[in-house]
Design a protein around this motif. Structure first.
Motif, PDB file in Angstrom:
ATOM      1  N   VAL A   1       0.847  -1.187   0.000  1.00 37.98           N
ATOM      2  CA  VAL A   1       0.000   0.000   0.000  1.00 37.98           C
ATOM      3  C   VAL A   1       0.882   1.236   0.000  1.00 37.98           C
ATOM      4  O   VAL A   1       1.864   1.320   0.728  1.00 37.98           O
ATOM      5  CB  VAL A   1      -0.922  -0.012   1.249  1.00 37.98           C
ATOM      6  CG1 VAL A   1      -1.705   1.285   1.353  1.00 37.98           C
ATOM      7  CG2 VAL A   1      -1.842  -1.212   1.195  1.00 37.98           C
ATOM      8  N   GLY A   2       0.543   2.175  -0.847  1.00 38.05           N
ATOM      9  CA  GLY A   2       1.300   3.414  -0.927  1.00 38.05           C
ATOM     10  C   GLY A   2       2.537   3.327  -1.801  1.00 38.05           C
ATOM     11  O   GLY A   2       3.281   4.280  -1.908  1.00 38.05           O
ATOM     12  N   SER A   3       2.766   2.198  -2.467  1.00 35.72           N
ATOM     13  CA  SER A   3       3.971   2.074  -3.280  1.00 35.72           C
ATOM     14  C   SER A   3       3.779   2.645  -4.673  1.00 35.72           C
ATOM     15  O   SER A   3       4.714   2.727  -5.437  1.00 35.72           O
ATOM     16  CB  SER A   3       4.395   0.606  -3.383  1.00 35.72           C
ATOM     17  OG  SER A   3       3.432  -0.129  -4.106  1.00 35.72           O
ATOM     18  N   GLY A   4       2.551   3.026  -5.033  1.00 35.35           N
ATOM     19  CA  GLY A   4       2.302   3.589  -6.351  1.00 35.35           C
ATOM     20  C   GLY A   4       2.156   2.507  -7.402  1.00 35.35           C
ATOM     21  O   GLY A   4       1.993   1.330  -7.106  1.00 35.35           O
ATOM     22  N   THR A   5       2.230   2.916  -8.643  1.00 33.22           N
ATOM     23  CA  THR A   5       2.069   1.992  -9.765  1.00 33.22           C
ATOM     24  C   THR A   5       3.290   1.103  -9.886  1.00 33.22           C
ATOM     25  O   THR A   5       4.415   1.586  -9.872  1.00 33.22           O
ATOM     26  CB  THR A   5       1.892   2.792 -11.074  1.00 33.22           C
ATOM     27  OG1 THR A   5       0.793   3.672 -10.910  1.00 33.22           O
ATOM     28  CG2 THR A   5       1.650   1.887 -12.246  1.00 33.22           C
ATOM     29  N   PRO A   6       3.083  -0.208 -10.005  1.00 32.69           N
ATOM     30  CA  PRO A   6       4.233  -1.102 -10.137  1.00 32.69           C
ATOM     31  C   PRO A   6       4.973  -0.892 -11.454  1.00 32.69           C
ATOM     32  O   PRO A   6       4.391  -0.426 -12.420  1.00 32.69           O
ATOM     33  CB  PRO A   6       3.623  -2.493 -10.075  1.00 32.69           C
ATOM     34  CG  PRO A   6       2.160  -2.330 -10.139  1.00 32.69           C
ATOM     35  CD  PRO A   6       1.824  -0.892  -9.995  1.00 32.69           C
ATOM     36  N   CYS A   7       6.218  -1.239 -11.467  1.00 30.80           N
ATOM     37  CA  CYS A   7       7.029  -1.146 -12.679  1.00 30.80           C
ATOM     38  C   CYS A   7       7.080  -2.510 -13.346  1.00 30.80           C
ATOM     39  O   CYS A   7       7.547  -3.474 -12.754  1.00 30.80           O
ATOM     40  CB  CYS A   7       8.433  -0.680 -12.327  1.00 30.80           C
ATOM     41  SG  CYS A   7       9.476  -0.504 -13.791  1.00 30.80           S
ATOM     42  N   TYR A   8       6.590  -2.571 -14.574  1.00 25.94           N
ATOM     43  CA  TYR A   8       6.536  -3.839 -15.286  1.00 25.94           C
ATOM     44  C   TYR A   8       7.697  -4.036 -16.246  1.00 25.94           C
ATOM     45  O   TYR A   8       7.776  -5.054 -16.909  1.00 25.94           O
ATOM     46  CB  TYR A   8       5.214  -3.957 -16.050  1.00 25.94           C
ATOM     47  CG  TYR A   8       4.042  -4.051 -15.118  1.00 25.94           C
ATOM     48  CD1 TYR A   8       3.738  -5.256 -14.514  1.00 25.94           C
ATOM     49  CD2 TYR A   8       3.283  -2.940 -14.809  1.00 25.94           C
ATOM     50  CE1 TYR A   8       2.679  -5.365 -13.628  1.00 25.94           C
ATOM     51  CE2 TYR A   8       2.221  -3.037 -13.937  1.00 25.94           C
ATOM     52  CZ  TYR A   8       1.927  -4.256 -13.354  1.00 25.94           C
ATOM     53  OH  TYR A   8       0.883  -4.354 -12.477  1.00 25.94           O
ATOM     54  N   ALA A   9       8.606  -3.080 -16.333  1.00 26.79           N
ATOM     55  CA  ALA A   9       9.710  -3.210 -17.285  1.00 26.79           C
ATOM     56  C   ALA A   9      10.547  -4.453 -17.014  1.00 26.79           C
ATOM     57  O   ALA A   9      10.959  -5.147 -17.938  1.00 26.79           O
ATOM     58  CB  ALA A   9      10.587  -1.959 -17.254  1.00 26.79           C
ATOM     59  N   ASP A  10      10.787  -4.769 -15.749  1.00 24.96           N
ATOM     60  CA  ASP A  10      11.505  -5.987 -15.373  1.00 24.96           C
ATOM     61  C   ASP A  10      10.468  -7.084 -15.122  1.00 24.96           C
ATOM     62  O   ASP A  10      10.322  -7.594 -14.019  1.00 24.96           O
ATOM     63  CB  ASP A  10      12.366  -5.745 -14.132  1.00 24.96           C
ATOM     64  CG  ASP A  10      13.181  -6.967 -13.731  1.00 24.96           C
ATOM     65  OD1 ASP A  10      13.352  -7.883 -14.572  1.00 24.96           O
ATOM     66  OD2 ASP A  10      13.631  -7.023 -12.574  1.00 24.96           O
ATOM     67  N   PHE A  11       9.743  -7.450 -16.173  1.00 26.38           N
ATOM     68  CA  PHE A  11       8.596  -8.340 -16.061  1.00 26.38           C
ATOM     69  C   PHE A  11       8.959  -9.696 -15.483  1.00 26.38           C
ATOM     70  O   PHE A  11       8.185 -10.273 -14.737  1.00 26.38           O
ATOM     71  CB  PHE A  11       7.930  -8.509 -17.427  1.00 26.38           C
ATOM     72  CG  PHE A  11       6.557  -9.084 -17.354  1.00 26.38           C
ATOM     73  CD1 PHE A  11       5.469  -8.281 -17.075  1.00 26.38           C
ATOM     74  CD2 PHE A  11       6.343 -10.433 -17.561  1.00 26.38           C
ATOM     75  CE1 PHE A  11       4.193  -8.804 -16.982  1.00 26.38           C
ATOM     76  CE2 PHE A  11       5.073 -10.976 -17.476  1.00 26.38           C
ATOM     77  CZ  PHE A  11       3.992 -10.157 -17.182  1.00 26.38           C
ATOM     78  N   ASP A  12      10.151 -10.201 -15.807  1.00 25.90           N
ATOM     79  CA  ASP A  12      10.550 -11.518 -15.296  1.00 25.90           C
ATOM     80  C   ASP A  12      11.224 -11.440 -13.924  1.00 25.90           C
ATOM     81  O   ASP A  12      11.661 -12.443 -13.382  1.00 25.90           O
ATOM     82  CB  ASP A  12      11.428 -12.258 -16.297  1.00 25.90           C
ATOM     83  CG  ASP A  12      12.781 -11.605 -16.509  1.00 25.90           C
ATOM     84  OD1 ASP A  12      13.083 -10.544 -15.909  1.00 25.90           O
ATOM     85  OD2 ASP A  12      13.550 -12.153 -17.319  1.00 25.90           O
ATOM     86  N   GLN A  13      11.284 -10.221 -13.351  1.00 21.42           N
ATOM     87  CA  GLN A  13      11.837 -10.014 -12.008  1.00 21.42           C
ATOM     88  C   GLN A  13      13.272 -10.512 -11.870  1.00 21.42           C
ATOM     89  O   GLN A  13      13.671 -10.981 -10.813  1.00 21.42           O
ATOM     90  CB  GLN A  13      10.953 -10.706 -10.964  1.00 21.42           C
ATOM     91  CG  GLN A  13       9.498 -10.339 -11.033  1.00 21.42           C
ATOM     92  CD  GLN A  13       9.170  -9.095 -10.243  1.00 21.42           C
ATOM     93  OE1 GLN A  13       9.573  -8.996  -9.104  1.00 21.42           O
ATOM     94  NE2 GLN A  13       8.458  -8.172 -10.836  1.00 21.42           N
ATOM     95  N   SER A  14      14.066 -10.375 -12.932  1.00 18.98           N
ATOM     96  CA  SER A  14      15.452 -10.845 -12.899  1.00 18.98           C
ATOM     97  C   SER A  14      16.415  -9.814 -12.332  1.00 18.98           C
ATOM     98  O   SER A  14      17.580 -10.109 -12.101  1.00 18.98           O
ATOM     99  CB  SER A  14      15.906 -11.226 -14.310  1.00 18.98           C
ATOM    100  OG  SER A  14      15.996 -10.054 -15.113  1.00 18.98           O
ATOM    101  N   GLY A  15      15.943  -8.582 -12.150  1.00 19.03           N
ATOM    102  CA  GLY A  15      16.818  -7.526 -11.664  1.00 19.03           C
ATOM    103  C   GLY A  15      17.354  -6.648 -12.768  1.00 19.03           C
ATOM    104  O   GLY A  15      18.024  -5.668 -12.505  1.00 19.03           O
TER     105      GLY A  15
END
Length: 86
Positions: free
Chosen positions: A26-40
């Motif tokens: 909560v309160g983190s804002g819109t998630p960033c999807y650019a790193d869609f595979d969460q690899s860093g």
């Protein structure tokens, strides 16, 4: 930074399995999807992962959080991806 599995339990309720669901604090804002595979990192594997999810109708591909998976999700993903992140 990320969880591979998460189960929520509480008194008087059924177990809720949140595995493979994105959890945004909560309160983190819109998630960033650019790193869609969460690899860093933001690279071609994110494009592959996004389109695999998008083609299969996976809820993770609803990056604009509209409740549907459509071209608007592709547009938003590529805006963030081409900027190298959010």
């Amino acid at each position: 930074q990320s969880l591979s599995s998460f189960t929520l339990t509480g008194s008087g309720m059924s177990e809720i399995d949140l595995t493979n669901h994105q959890i945004v604090p909560v309160g983190s804002g819109t998630p960033c999807y650019a790193d869609f595979d969460q690899s860093g990192g933001v690279d071609g594997s994110d494009v592959d992962a996004f389109f695999a999810a998008w083609v299969n109708g996976d809820a993770a591909a609803d990056v604009d959080q509209s409740g549907g998976i459509d071209g608007a999700d592709v547009d938003l993903f590529f805006v963030q991806w081409s900027n190298g992140g959010c």
